[in-house]
Design a protein around this motif. Structure first.
Motif, PDB file in Angstrom:
ATOM      1  N   HIS A 107       0.793  -1.224   0.000  1.00  0.00           N
ATOM      2  CA  HIS A 107       0.000   0.000   0.000  1.00  0.00           C
ATOM      3  C   HIS A 107       0.830   1.282   0.000  1.00  0.00           C
ATOM      4  N   GLY A 108       2.123   1.171  -0.215  1.00  0.00           N
ATOM      5  CA  GLY A 108       2.935   2.372  -0.346  1.00  0.00           C
ATOM      6  C   GLY A 108       3.675   2.746   0.924  1.00  0.00           C
ATOM      7  N   LYS A 109       4.887   3.272   0.736  1.00  0.00           N
ATOM      8  CA  LYS A 109       5.705   3.774   1.839  1.00  0.00           C
ATOM      9  C   LYS A 109       6.148   5.174   1.454  1.00  0.00           C
ATOM     10  N   ARG A 129      28.243  -0.112 -14.592  1.00  0.00           N
ATOM     11  CA  ARG A 129      27.862   0.854 -15.612  1.00  0.00           C
ATOM     12  C   ARG A 129      26.866   1.892 -15.078  1.00  0.00           C
ATOM     13  N   TYR A 130      26.154   1.547 -14.003  1.00  0.00           N
ATOM     14  CA  TYR A 130      25.167   2.476 -13.458  1.00  0.00           C
ATOM     15  C   TYR A 130      25.778   3.464 -12.473  1.00  0.00           C
ATOM     16  N   GLY A 131      27.041   3.254 -12.122  1.00  0.00           N
ATOM     17  CA  GLY A 131      27.746   4.193 -11.266  1.00  0.00           C
ATOM     18  C   GLY A 131      26.993   4.529  -9.994  1.00  0.00           C
ATOM     19  N   ASN A 132      26.808   5.834  -9.741  1.00  0.00           N
ATOM     20  CA  ASN A 132      26.152   6.291  -8.519  1.00  0.00           C
ATOM     21  C   ASN A 132      24.631   6.253  -8.612  1.00  0.00           C
ATOM     22  N   ASN A 133      24.103   5.685  -9.668  1.00  0.00           N
ATOM     23  CA  ASN A 133      22.657   5.607  -9.844  1.00  0.00           C
ATOM     24  C   ASN A 133      22.080   4.285  -9.350  1.00  0.00           C
ATOM     25  N   LEU A 134      22.748   3.668  -8.399  1.00  0.00           N
ATOM     26  CA  LEU A 134      22.277   2.407  -7.827  1.00  0.00           C
ATOM     27  C   LEU A 134      22.141   2.538  -6.315  1.00  0.00           C
ATOM     28  N   ALA A 135      21.166   1.835  -5.769  1.00  0.00           N
ATOM     29  CA  ALA A 135      21.038   1.727  -4.316  1.00  0.00           C
ATOM     30  C   ALA A 135      20.322   0.431  -3.994  1.00  0.00           C
ATOM     31  N   ALA A 136      20.495  -0.024  -2.773  1.00  0.00           N
ATOM     32  CA  ALA A 136      19.789  -1.209  -2.283  1.00  0.00           C
ATOM     33  C   ALA A 136      18.748  -0.758  -1.264  1.00  0.00           C
ATOM     34  N   LEU A 137      17.543  -1.320  -1.365  1.00  0.00           N
ATOM     35  CA  LEU A 137      16.459  -0.973  -0.465  1.00  0.00           C
ATOM     36  C   LEU A 137      15.711  -2.231  -0.062  1.00  0.00           C
ATOM     37  N   TYR A 138      15.047  -2.162   1.079  1.00  0.00           N
ATOM     38  CA  TYR A 138      14.282  -3.301   1.563  1.00  0.00           C
ATOM     39  C   TYR A 138      12.855  -3.269   1.018  1.00  0.00           C
ATOM     40  N   VAL A 139      12.255  -4.442   0.938  1.00  0.00           N
ATOM     41  CA  VAL A 139      10.879  -4.602   0.481  1.00  0.00           C
ATOM     42  C   VAL A 139       9.976  -4.783   1.698  1.00  0.00           C
ATOM     43  N   SER A 140       8.836  -4.132   1.667  1.00  0.00           N
ATOM     44  CA  SER A 140       7.814  -4.381   2.674  1.00  0.00           C
ATOM     45  C   SER A 140       6.523  -4.768   1.959  1.00  0.00           C
ATOM     46  N   GLY A 141       5.666  -5.511   2.629  1.00  0.00           N
ATOM     47  CA  GLY A 141       4.423  -5.929   2.009  1.00  0.00           C
ATOM     48  C   GLY A 141       4.548  -7.252   1.274  1.00  0.00           C
ATOM     49  N   ASP A 142       3.408  -7.775   0.801  1.00  0.00           N
ATOM     50  CA  ASP A 142       3.379  -9.118   0.212  1.00  0.00           C
ATOM     51  C   ASP A 142       2.861  -9.160  -1.221  1.00  0.00           C
ATOM     52  N   SER A 143       2.635  -8.007  -1.839  1.00  0.00           N
ATOM     53  CA  SER A 143       1.977  -8.028  -3.149  1.00  0.00           C
ATOM     54  C   SER A 143       2.868  -8.535  -4.273  1.00  0.00           C
ATOM     55  N   GLU A 145       4.882 -11.271  -3.848  1.00  0.00           N
ATOM     56  CA  GLU A 145       5.164 -12.686  -3.631  1.00  0.00           C
ATOM     57  C   GLU A 145       4.576 -13.511  -4.773  1.00  0.00           C
ATOM     58  N   PRO A 146       5.243 -14.569  -5.228  1.00  0.00           N
ATOM     59  CA  PRO A 146       6.437 -15.194  -4.648  1.00  0.00           C
ATOM     60  C   PRO A 146       7.760 -14.642  -5.183  1.00  0.00           C
ATOM     61  N   THR A 147       7.715 -13.605  -6.044  1.00  0.00           N
ATOM     62  CA  THR A 147       8.957 -13.073  -6.614  1.00  0.00           C
ATOM     63  C   THR A 147       9.794 -12.360  -5.563  1.00  0.00           C
ATOM     64  N   LEU A 148       9.148 -11.487  -4.801  1.00  0.00           N
ATOM     65  CA  LEU A 148       9.813 -10.744  -3.738  1.00  0.00           C
ATOM     66  C   LEU A 148       9.015 -10.896  -2.453  1.00  0.00           C
ATOM     67  N   HIS A 149       9.728 -11.028  -1.329  1.00  0.00           N
ATOM     68  CA  HIS A 149       9.077 -11.177  -0.034  1.00  0.00           C
ATOM     69  C   HIS A 149       9.450 -10.008   0.867  1.00  0.00           C
ATOM     70  N   ARG A 150       8.630  -9.792   1.869  1.00  0.00           N
ATOM     71  CA  ARG A 150       8.906  -8.785   2.877  1.00  0.00           C
ATOM     72  C   ARG A 150      10.285  -9.044   3.497  1.00  0.00           C
ATOM     73  N   GLY A 151      11.118  -8.021   3.523  1.00  0.00           N
ATOM     74  CA  GLY A 151      12.455  -8.160   4.086  1.00  0.00           C
ATOM     75  C   GLY A 151      13.534  -8.440   3.063  1.00  0.00           C
ATOM     76  N   ASP A 152      13.151  -8.761   1.819  1.00  0.00           N
ATOM     77  CA  ASP A 152      14.157  -8.939   0.766  1.00  0.00           C
ATOM     78  C   ASP A 152      14.852  -7.607   0.491  1.00  0.00           C
TER      79      ASP A 152
END
Length: 222
Positions: A107-109, A129-143, A145-152
């Motif tokens: 439902h959005g963060k 190749r993406y240089g400074n245009n990359l970041a890692a973030l956590y996933v919340s929610g279950d919408s 699944e099964p591709t991505l889970h909460r906490g991935d």
């Protein structure tokens, strides 16, 4: 487009490399690079970033645009609050920041204007190749699944639209991770979890902004 293609050709000629050699250096096929030099197509933002990170002057070169009407963040790294972060190389690894914020598969963060890295993580070198245009973030929610889970932990760029796939996006100031597809004049927003129905947005909907594509996910052990 002819001026664009000529600039790309001059970049390659100044390198002293053949089309095949130059294409290999930036990770595309010779046919793809040839299409850039002929003006048949324009390179995606990721290719321009690869050229810049390799030390080539890309001033004045325009990237290929997103499909008509689709609003995207382009190369604006601050779409994820990253404008003051730097990726770096440590012990031969390519390392990117892990941001404190998360993207919702639900439902959005709310996305803060600024965010602080909680750490750094090594990612495959092909992403340099993406240089400074990359970041890692956590996933919340279950919408998603099964591709991505909460906490991935997902690795995404901030380069906007790059064809159908899984994206970080912003809608009404909130951050989501969803699968995106296209219809004429429409963007289809898809949750991989079948209990959530897909929906369509007009491509010119200014409340929806594509931040960038998700490239990898570090799965949380259950």
């Amino acid at each position: 487009m002819q001026e664009n293609s000529e600039k790309l050709k001059q970049i390659r000629l100044k390198s002293g490399k053949s089309q095949a050699e130059f294409a290999k250096e930036i990770g595309v096929s010779q046919r793809t690079w040839s299409a850039y030099e002929s003006g048949e197509t324009r390179p995606k933002m990721a290719i321009l970033l690869a050229l810049e990170n390799l030390g080539y002057d890309i001033s004045g070169v325009e990237a290929g645009s997103a499909p008509h009407g689709i609003k995207s963040a382009g190369a604006a790294a601050d779409a994820l609050g990253q404008n003051h972060f730097e990726s770096k190389v440590e012990s031969g690894d390519f390392v990117i920041p892990i941001l404190e914020q998360s993207l919702s598969a639900g439902h959005g963060k709310e996305l803060p204007e600024k965010d602080s890295p909680t750490g750094y993580i090594a990612v495959p070198k092909e992403l340099k190749r993406y240089g400074n245009n990359l970041a890692a973030l956590y996933v919340s929610g279950d919408s998603m699944e099964p591709t991505l889970h909460r906490g991935d932990l997902i690795v995404c760029d901030s380069c906007g639209w790059d064809g159908e796939g899984i994206y970080a996006l912003r809608m009404n100031g909130e951050g989501f991770v969803k699968r995106l597809s296209q219809k004429p004049g429409k963007l289809v927003v898809i949750s991989d979890n079948p209990k959530y129905a897909p929906w369509e947005e007009n491509a010119d909907n200014t409340s929806l902004e594509i931040i960038g594509r998700v490239h990898y996910a570090l799965k949380k052990a259950e």
